[in-house]
Write a protein that holds these residues in place. Structure first.
Motif, short mmCIF file in Angstrom:
data_model
loop_
_atom_site.label_atom_id
_atom_site.label_comp_id
_atom_site.label_asym_id
_atom_site.label_seq_id
_atom_site.Cartn_x
_atom_site.Cartn_y
_atom_site.Cartn_z
N PRO A 104 25.92 -43.24 -37.19
CA PRO A 104 26.15 -41.80 -37.35
C PRO A 104 26.67 -41.43 -38.75
N LEU A 105 27.50 -42.28 -39.34
CA LEU A 105 28.00 -42.03 -40.69
C LEU A 105 26.87 -42.12 -41.71
N ASP A 106 25.91 -43.01 -41.46
CA ASP A 106 24.78 -43.15 -42.37
C ASP A 106 23.88 -41.91 -42.29
N CYS A 120 29.38 -31.05 -40.55
CA CYS A 120 28.11 -31.77 -40.42
C CYS A 120 27.99 -32.40 -39.03
N PHE A 121 29.04 -33.07 -38.59
CA PHE A 121 29.03 -33.67 -37.26
C PHE A 121 28.81 -32.60 -36.19
N LYS A 122 29.50 -31.48 -36.35
CA LYS A 122 29.42 -30.40 -35.36
C LYS A 122 28.01 -29.81 -35.28
N LYS A 123 27.40 -29.54 -36.45
CA LYS A 123 26.08 -28.92 -36.47
C LYS A 123 24.99 -29.87 -35.95
N ILE A 124 25.09 -31.15 -36.29
CA ILE A 124 24.11 -32.11 -35.79
C ILE A 124 24.21 -32.21 -34.27
N LEU A 181 23.59 -35.59 -29.07
CA LEU A 181 24.26 -36.84 -29.40
C LEU A 181 23.32 -37.86 -30.04
N LEU A 182 22.08 -37.90 -29.55
CA LEU A 182 21.11 -38.86 -30.09
C LEU A 182 20.69 -38.52 -31.52
N GLY A 183 21.00 -37.30 -31.97
CA GLY A 183 20.71 -36.92 -33.35
C GLY A 183 21.44 -37.80 -34.36
N PHE A 184 22.58 -38.37 -33.94
CA PHE A 184 23.34 -39.26 -34.82
C PHE A 184 22.72 -40.64 -34.92
N TYR A 185 21.70 -40.90 -34.11
CA TYR A 185 21.08 -42.21 -34.11
C TYR A 185 19.63 -42.16 -34.58
N LYS A 186 19.28 -41.09 -35.28
CA LYS A 186 17.95 -41.00 -35.87
C LYS A 186 17.78 -42.09 -36.93
N GLY A 237 28.03 -37.53 -50.06
CA GLY A 237 28.01 -38.53 -49.00
C GLY A 237 28.93 -39.70 -49.24
N LEU A 238 29.83 -39.61 -50.24
CA LEU A 238 30.69 -40.75 -50.57
C LEU A 238 31.65 -41.10 -49.43
N LEU A 239 32.27 -40.08 -48.81
CA LEU A 239 33.26 -40.37 -47.76
C LEU A 239 32.65 -41.11 -46.57
N PRO A 240 31.56 -40.61 -45.97
CA PRO A 240 30.98 -41.39 -44.86
C PRO A 240 30.46 -42.76 -45.30
N LYS A 241 30.03 -42.87 -46.55
CA LYS A 241 29.55 -44.17 -47.06
C LYS A 241 30.71 -45.17 -47.11
N ILE A 242 31.88 -44.73 -47.63
CA ILE A 242 33.05 -45.61 -47.71
C ILE A 242 33.55 -45.96 -46.31
N MET A 243 33.56 -44.96 -45.42
CA MET A 243 34.03 -45.20 -44.05
C MET A 243 33.18 -46.26 -43.35
#
Length: 295
Positions: free
Chosen positions: A29-31, A55-59, A65-70, A265-271
């Motif tokens: 999901p972070l990716d 971003c999480f909310k809109k997706i 939920l499966l949108g985070f696993y595209k 996208g730096l924060l989700p990349k680092i996370m």
């Protein structure tokens, strides 16, 4: 409980693959979020993402939920060859560089660079398909499957640098720079500090250095990651290719959107890659130490 420093050969290999798959499933999901930020150009657009939470909310609201696993299948398929290439070629490049009597710091960095460039060639087709799927904002059930997307790319754009290998120069930059910093920082910093006799504290020492390695490498290589997402993702105008080569894309993003746009996208990349990178190095370290001792 099974500890990394007590694993046998079969267990360490199985553990490496298992951790890789778990890391993908947990962190994907972070990716997806990272890619969405990187391909986003106009913040004034009502559909744009204002921040990580937004971003999480809109997706979730529009794609479920499966949108985070595209796009999760390509990284899963690439996981085994990717890791094998990364660590195997790192060791081979180290062996090639040893007779040159270079400083150890330089050997680790150059070997890391070489392994990253080799790895990029293997994973780039998977990345092209993954980014296309992640950029799609339709509901998960409505978007094409991984196989259908790959076939569509091959049929309409071919297998070359305008098709399934689009963005190869940016992928080479992303993986080359990441692995150069990742391996170079980890082994040089690790060797600069004394080994702790307590196995658990030694494990913690290596984890912290690995975490710092993954984080630092992510910060340094992200402009290449942004360029890769722009080249491999949807173009601003259908039928018009705006983002072509790596450096031209970086310059275009900088001129049109400013310096900070190269760090989208730096924060989700680092996370994702901070802790993920630490775990990967630890599995490699303990596996390699066991093989050196027992083979």
């Amino acid at each position: 409980m099974l500890h990394p420093w007590r694993c046998n050969h079969g267990t360490t290999l199985a553990l490496a693959l298992e951790l890789g798959l778990v890391e993908i499933c947990l962190m994907h999901p972070l990716d997806v979020v990272k890619t969405r930020f990187q391909i986003q150009r106009n913040k004034s657009d009502p559909s744009s993402y204002k921040g990580l939470g937004d971003c999480f909310k809109k997706i979730y609201r529009s794609e479920g939920l499966l949108g985070f696993y595209k796009g999760i299948l390509p990284p899963i398929l690439a996981e085994t060859p990717k890791r094998a290439v990364k660590f195997f070629t790192f060791e081979q490049y180290k062996k090639l560089l040893t007779p040159l009597s270079l400083p150890p710091a330089l050997v680790f960095a150059i070997a890391g660079l070489g392994s990253g460039l080799t790895e990029a060639i293997v994973v780039n087709p998977f990345e092209v398909v993954k980014v296309r799927l992640q950029a799609n904002r339709d509901a998960f059930a409505q978007q094409p499957s991984t196989i259908a997307q790959a076939r569509h790319i091959i049929r309409t754009e071919g297998l070359g640098l305008r098709g399934l290998n689009k963005g190869l120069s940016a992928t080479l930059g992303r993986h080359g720079v990441f692995n150069m910093v990742y391996f170079g920082f980890y082994f040089n910093v690790k060797n600069a500090f004394p080994i702790n006799k307590d196995a658990k504290l030694e494990f913690l020492r290596k984890f912290v250095i690995g975490l710092a390695s993954g984080t630092l490498a992510s910060i340094i290589n992200i402009p290449f990651d942004v360029a890769k997402s722009r080249i491999q993702g949807p173009q601003p105008e259908p039928g018009v290719i705006k983002y072509r080569s790596c450096w031209r894309t970086i310059i275009t993003v900088y001129k049109e959107e400013g310096f900070l746009a190269l760090y989208k996208g730096l924060l989700p990349k680092i996370m994702r890659l901070g802790p993920g990178g630490a775990v990967m190095l630890l599995v490699y370290e303990y596996s390699y130490a066991w093989l050196q001792k027992n083979w």
